[in-house]
Design a protein around this motif. Structure first.
Motif, short mmCIF file in Angstrom:
data_model
loop_
_atom_site.label_atom_id
_atom_site.label_comp_id
_atom_site.label_asym_id
_atom_site.label_seq_id
_atom_site.Cartn_x
_atom_site.Cartn_y
_atom_site.Cartn_z
N VAL A 137 1.03 -1.35 -0.07
CA VAL A 137 0.04 -0.08 0.03
C VAL A 137 0.92 1.21 -0.14
N LEU A 138 1.94 1.31 0.82
CA LEU A 138 2.79 2.34 0.85
C LEU A 138 3.66 2.70 -0.65
N GLN A 139 3.87 1.62 -1.32
CA GLN A 139 4.56 1.71 -2.54
C GLN A 139 3.54 2.43 -3.38
N THR A 140 2.15 1.82 -3.20
CA THR A 140 1.23 2.55 -4.44
C THR A 140 1.13 3.92 -4.04
N LEU A 141 0.99 4.45 -2.52
CA LEU A 141 0.77 5.57 -2.09
C LEU A 141 1.91 6.52 -2.94
N ARG A 142 3.01 6.19 -2.80
CA ARG A 142 4.20 6.63 -3.33
C ARG A 142 4.17 7.31 -4.73
N GLY A 143 3.55 6.30 -5.49
CA GLY A 143 3.33 6.46 -6.86
C GLY A 143 2.14 7.17 -7.16
N LEU A 144 1.31 7.83 -6.49
CA LEU A 144 0.01 8.36 -6.88
C LEU A 144 0.52 9.98 -7.40
N LYS A 145 -0.45 10.33 -8.30
CA LYS A 145 -0.42 11.71 -8.59
C LYS A 145 -1.22 12.58 -8.02
N VAL A 146 -2.28 11.93 -7.51
CA VAL A 146 -3.41 12.69 -6.91
C VAL A 146 -3.01 13.24 -5.46
N PRO A 147 -3.36 14.39 -4.96
CA PRO A 147 -2.74 14.80 -3.33
C PRO A 147 -3.21 13.74 -2.31
N ILE A 148 -2.12 13.76 -1.40
CA ILE A 148 -2.26 12.78 -0.39
C ILE A 148 -2.52 13.50 0.83
N ALA A 149 -3.46 13.35 1.59
CA ALA A 149 -3.80 14.02 3.16
C ALA A 149 -3.21 12.75 4.14
N SER A 150 -1.98 12.98 4.51
CA SER A 150 -1.74 12.28 5.81
C SER A 150 -2.21 12.54 7.28
N LEU A 151 -2.59 11.53 7.79
CA LEU A 151 -3.13 11.87 9.26
C LEU A 151 -1.97 11.44 10.20
N ASP A 152 -1.61 12.45 11.21
CA ASP A 152 -0.90 12.59 12.21
C ASP A 152 0.82 12.63 11.64
N ILE A 153 1.13 11.50 10.96
CA ILE A 153 2.38 11.67 10.42
C ILE A 153 2.30 10.68 8.99
N PRO A 154 3.22 11.09 8.07
CA PRO A 154 3.05 10.36 6.81
C PRO A 154 3.63 9.14 7.04
N SER A 155 2.61 8.20 6.49
CA SER A 155 2.71 6.61 6.77
C SER A 155 4.37 6.20 6.22
N GLY A 156 5.29 5.71 7.08
CA GLY A 156 6.52 5.23 6.65
C GLY A 156 7.46 6.21 7.21
N TRP A 157 7.25 7.20 7.76
CA TRP A 157 8.11 7.97 8.41
C TRP A 157 8.17 7.91 10.07
N ASP A 158 9.41 7.82 10.40
CA ASP A 158 9.75 7.77 11.99
C ASP A 158 9.20 8.95 12.51
N ALA A 159 8.61 8.89 13.70
CA ALA A 159 8.14 10.00 14.49
C ALA A 159 9.00 10.96 14.84
N ASP A 160 10.21 10.74 14.80
CA ASP A 160 11.32 11.81 14.96
C ASP A 160 12.05 12.05 13.96
N GLU A 161 11.82 11.42 12.70
CA GLU A 161 12.72 12.14 11.74
C GLU A 161 11.96 11.56 10.34
N ALA A 162 12.09 12.71 9.37
CA ALA A 162 11.39 12.47 7.98
C ALA A 162 12.17 11.62 7.12
N ARG A 163 11.35 10.76 6.50
CA ARG A 163 12.34 9.96 5.53
C ARG A 163 11.96 10.39 4.29
N PRO A 164 13.14 11.16 3.52
CA PRO A 164 12.83 11.36 2.25
C PRO A 164 12.35 10.47 1.16
N GLU A 165 12.40 9.07 1.40
CA GLU A 165 12.08 8.16 0.51
C GLU A 165 10.35 7.84 0.54
N GLY A 166 10.09 8.43 1.73
CA GLY A 166 8.79 8.29 2.20
C GLY A 166 7.68 9.03 1.33
#
Length: 202
Positions: A137-166
């Protein structure tokens, strides 16, 4: 902060989830008002993981329906959490459609929905333990062109650090306060909430 509300202030988990889901729906409606949507119908896909963030996503989907959006829900993994099951029933009783699977063809998703709500993983998730079907599911989300609204943190990010590949959402709705990963990436300064609004733009 959430644990403090539950432990010290007598909030129930369902009560708190309902408040957060309503606030998320308000934030999405402010950022993507009905009049701004490109497609003829106000279609939104809400993807809900099996844990607490997924519960908030289910509550958010129900409130979006009340706000005249047309949400469809996808739960990639069955949850044993009773609250998650109760919120699922509530959505079903309001006739919100549920997808049985997530199409692999990105173009289908891009054409069908104005927006995708990412409520898959939360800050409590141990990323090392995440496997299928959530990784797909995360792989699919990364490939979408429509806008994404993430709740609390973007899925796949660590709570303390942003992940550029996320995931790089168009909208991040932080619950309670922005997590450290968001504060670092976006250099946020927290303002006061104006009037009776449950959300504030940063």
């Amino acid at each position: 902060m959430e644990m403090e509300l539950l432990r010290d202030y007598g909030f129930g988990r369902q009560q708190l989830t309902e408040i957060l889901g309503h606030a998320c729906a308000n934030a999405i409606a402010k950022a993507f008002p009905l009049s701004s949507l490109e497609k003829r119908q106000a279609t939104i896909l809400v993807i809900c993981g099996p844990d607490q963030n997924g519960c908030v996503g289910l509550a958010c989907a129900r409130h979006l329906h009340v706000f005249d959006y047309i949400p469809t829900v996808f739960c990639p993994k069955r949850s044993s959490d009773q609250l998650h099951q109760d919120l699922t029933v509530q959505c079903e009783r309001m006739d919100l459609p549920f997808l049985s699977y997530l199409p692999n063809e990105l173009q289908l998703l891009n054409e069908a929905y104005n927006l995708v709500v990412d409520a898959v993983l939360g800050p409590e998730t141990d990323l090392a333990s995440v496997g299928e079907p959530l990784t797909g599911v995360l792989q699919t989300l990364r490939g979408l062109k429509v806008p994404i609204a993430s709740l609390d943190i973007p899925s796949g990010w660590d709570a303390d650090e942003a992940r550029p590949e996320g995931i790089s959402p168009a909208l991040l709705v932080s619950l309670m306060i922005p997590k450290r990963c968001a504060q670092k990436k976006y250099e946020l300064n927290l303002p006061r909430f104006p009037g009776t609004d449950p959300v504030v733009e940063l």
